[in-house]
Write an enzyme that holds these catalytic residues in place. Structure first.
Site, PDB file in Angstrom:
ATOM      1  N   THR A  26       9.909   5.095   6.186  1.00 52.41           N
ATOM      2  CA  THR A  26      10.399   6.395   6.639  1.00 52.41           C
ATOM      3  C   THR A  26      10.124   6.551   8.129  1.00 52.41           C
ATOM      4  OG1 THR A  26       9.957   7.365   4.468  1.00 52.41           O
ATOM      5  CG2 THR A  26      10.109   8.889   6.314  1.00 52.41           C
ATOM      6  N   GLN A  99      17.623   1.497   0.813  1.00 55.72           N
ATOM      7  CA  GLN A  99      16.759   1.910  -0.285  1.00 55.72           C
ATOM      8  C   GLN A  99      17.202   3.279  -0.789  1.00 55.72           C
ATOM      9  OE1 GLN A  99      12.764   3.473   0.023  1.00 55.72           O
ATOM     10  NE2 GLN A  99      12.021   1.821  -1.283  1.00 55.72           N
ATOM     11  N   HIS A 181      14.536   2.796  -5.487  1.00 55.98           N
ATOM     12  CA  HIS A 181      13.127   3.101  -5.193  1.00 55.98           C
ATOM     13  C   HIS A 181      12.428   3.592  -6.471  1.00 55.98           C
ATOM     14  CE1 HIS A 181       9.534   4.271  -3.269  1.00 55.98           C
ATOM     15  NE2 HIS A 181      10.010   4.885  -2.207  1.00 55.98           N
ATOM     16  N   ASN A 184       5.841   4.310  -5.525  1.00 52.26           N
ATOM     17  CA  ASN A 184       5.149   5.257  -4.632  1.00 52.26           C
ATOM     18  C   ASN A 184       5.157   6.727  -5.051  1.00 52.26           C
ATOM     19  OD1 ASN A 184       4.597   2.973  -3.208  1.00 52.26           O
ATOM     20  ND2 ASN A 184       6.051   3.333  -1.562  1.00 52.26           N
ATOM     21  N   TYR A 186       7.445   8.574  -6.487  1.00 47.64           N
ATOM     22  CA  TYR A 186       8.696   9.335  -6.463  1.00 47.64           C
ATOM     23  C   TYR A 186       9.318   9.373  -7.864  1.00 47.64           C
ATOM     24  CZ  TYR A 186       7.667   9.303  -1.537  1.00 47.64           C
ATOM     25  OH  TYR A 186       7.023   9.482  -0.336  1.00 47.64           O
ATOM     26  N   ARG A 233      12.283  -1.606  -6.487  1.00 41.97           N
ATOM     27  CA  ARG A 233      10.924  -1.608  -5.935  1.00 41.97           C
ATOM     28  C   ARG A 233       9.978  -0.835  -6.846  1.00 41.97           C
ATOM     29  NH1 ARG A 233       7.852   0.165  -0.423  1.00 41.97           N
ATOM     30  NH2 ARG A 233       7.327  -1.951   0.166  1.00 41.97           N
ATOM     31  N   ASN A 241       0.919   9.871  -3.441  1.00 40.59           N
ATOM     32  CA  ASN A 241       1.645  11.052  -3.932  1.00 40.59           C
ATOM     33  C   ASN A 241       1.052  11.594  -5.229  1.00 40.59           C
ATOM     34  OD1 ASN A 241       3.572  11.647  -1.930  1.00 40.59           O
ATOM     35  ND2 ASN A 241       4.818   9.897  -2.580  1.00 40.59           N
ATOM     36  N   GLY A 323       5.677  -4.259   6.734  1.00 41.79           N
ATOM     37  CA  GLY A 323       6.013  -2.908   7.134  1.00 41.79           C
ATOM     38  C   GLY A 323       5.603  -2.634   8.558  1.00 41.79           C
TER      39      GLY A 323
HETATM   40  C1  PHB Z   1       6.435   8.294   3.471  1.00 39.06           C
HETATM   41  O1  PHB Z   1       7.324   8.928   4.039  1.00 39.06           O
HETATM   42  O2  PHB Z   1       5.254   8.416   3.779  1.00 39.06           O
HETATM   43  C2  PHB Z   1       6.799   7.379   2.410  1.00 39.06           C
HETATM   44  C3  PHB Z   1       8.083   7.390   1.943  1.00 39.06           C
HETATM   45  C4  PHB Z   1       8.447   6.532   0.931  1.00 39.06           C
HETATM   46  C5  PHB Z   1       7.497   5.694   0.402  1.00 39.06           C
HETATM   47  C6  PHB Z   1       6.219   5.666   0.871  1.00 39.06           C
HETATM   48  C7  PHB Z   1       5.866   6.518   1.876  1.00 39.06           C
HETATM   49  O3  PHB Z   1       7.851   4.869  -0.574  1.00 39.06           O
END
Ligand code: PHB
Length: 366
Positions: A26, A99, A181, A184, A186, A233, A241, A323
């Site tokens: 992001t 993604q 996605h 993480n 979501y 992923r 989160n 990353g």
């Molecule tokens: C973030 O914006 O911090 C973020 C977004 C998506 C992810 C992980 C972190 O999968």
């Protein structure tokens, strides 16, 4: 002889120049209307030396948004913006997957259409989690996520349809494929986790039921654009989160990996959140996931050149994603291959703003 990390790779029929992947990150630099900009095209084109670029998370719909200024792929203007990004990457010989992202409960009412509640598997709040939205004083900033509403059947159908439409839009924009996605904390990860998903319908309860929404979405997207253009992923054992520890974590992800393997998707991308300062993936689980999946595996999370070479040599993974090092080093694959020093990334410019800390990191010169 160059290491295999730096030689070409056939990803489900798509030829990649090397096995170094740019991880999704992001950066919050989209324009009004969440439209990708020429600056974003420049940023990605600078990094086209990656074998594969996976874009930052791209909301598939207005309800999928959890952060200001993230580029979407559900309006004509957004698709046109993505076409300039894809063209710029391809002109430099790179490959690009976008993604596709739905944040689920990691959102705020100010980001949602009509100020409605975000959606999730249940009404359970992500306690302590923040998103990036308009705060009470009317300024952009980190705010606590709003209480979600559990998705009903129509809402679940809408999620699947949004991913299909977004995947079609990606191909229309000339993008090489999509990464769904599922990591993480979501939306899909919220459904996968038995400590978050307390649904009593076909989408909660058993391992099969918790994997259903993600697998149905993979099926629908694969039908639309072909499984060879779809990656997934995941982040097993993830806590980012406000995700709680899940006693059924291993069984869930092994089932998911086997089912994704049966579907012949292009790759499984496994993100280890240890670089977020969170617990790592348990020892040995990546190897089990790779065996269950049977296809190409991308690993991500704290790799340097040496560990990446070892991951390929040891058969842990087929590709390795980077990353933060890619933020600061547009020519990262060449630096890793030649042992050149790396630029340090400046965290102050990770999110939002313009070219500073985005497109102004230099390539290596002797
Ligand atoms: C973030 O914006 O911090 C973020 C977004 C998506 C992810 C992980 C972190 O999968």
């Amino acid at each position: 002889m160059s290491h295999a990390l730096f030689s070409s790779y056939d990803l489900a029929g798509l030829s990649l120049n090397n096995r170094v992947v740019m991880a999704p990150m992001t950066r919050c630099r989209a324009a009004e209307g969440d439209v990708p900009t020429p600056l974003m095209a420049e940023y990605y084109a600078q990094r086209a030396g990656a074998g594969l670029i996976v874009s930052e998370g791209v909301p598939v719909s207005p309800t999928g948004r959890g952060y200001l200024w993230t580029p979407g792929i559900y309006t004509a203007e957004q698709v046109a913006g993505w076409r300039t990004v894809a063209d710029a990457v391809h002109a430099k010989g790179g490959r690009l997957f976008v993604q596709l992202w739905h944040v689920g409960r990691i959102s705020h009412r100010s980001l949602q259409p009509g100020d409605q509640s975000p959606v999730g598997p249940s009404d359970a709040v992500a306690e302590g989690a923040v998103c990036f939205a308009i705060d009470d004083a009317g300024h952009p900033g980190n705010v606590a996520t709003s209480p979600p509403k559990a998705l009903d059947q129509a809402g679940i159908a809408a999620v699947r349809e949004a991913f299909v439409a977004a995947a079609r839009n990606a191909l229309e924009a000339g993008i090489d494929g999509v990464e769904i996605h599922g990591a993480n904390g979501y939306l899909f990860d919220q459904f996968l986790n038995s400590a978050v998903n307390d649904r009593g319908d076909a989408y909660g309860g058993s391992v099969e039921n918790r994997c259903r929404l993600l697998l149905e979405t993979v099926d629908a997207v694969s039908k639309a654009i072909g499984a060879a253009r779809v990656g997934v992923r995941i982040s097993p054992n993830g806590r980012f989160n406000a995700m709680p520890e899940d006693p059924e974590m291993e069984a869930t992800f092994l089932h998911l990996a086997a089912e994704l393997g049966r579907r012949g998707v292009a790759y499984l991308h496994i993100n280890d959140q240890l670089t977020f300062g969170l617990p790592p993936i348990p020892e040995g689980l990546i190897a089990k996931l790779r065996a269950a999946f049977g296809g190409a595996v991308i690993v991500c999370g704290g790799y340097d050149g040496e560990r990446a070479r070892a991951a390929i040599d040891g058969g842990l993974a087929d590709l390795v994603a980077f990353g933060v090092p890619f933020i600061a080093n547009p020519d990262l694959p060449a630096r890793l291959e030649n042992g050149w020093p790396l630029n340090e990334a400046n965290r102050d410019t990770f999110y939002g703003g313009g070219a500073a800390g985005y497109t102004d990191y230099p390539v290596y010169t002797e």
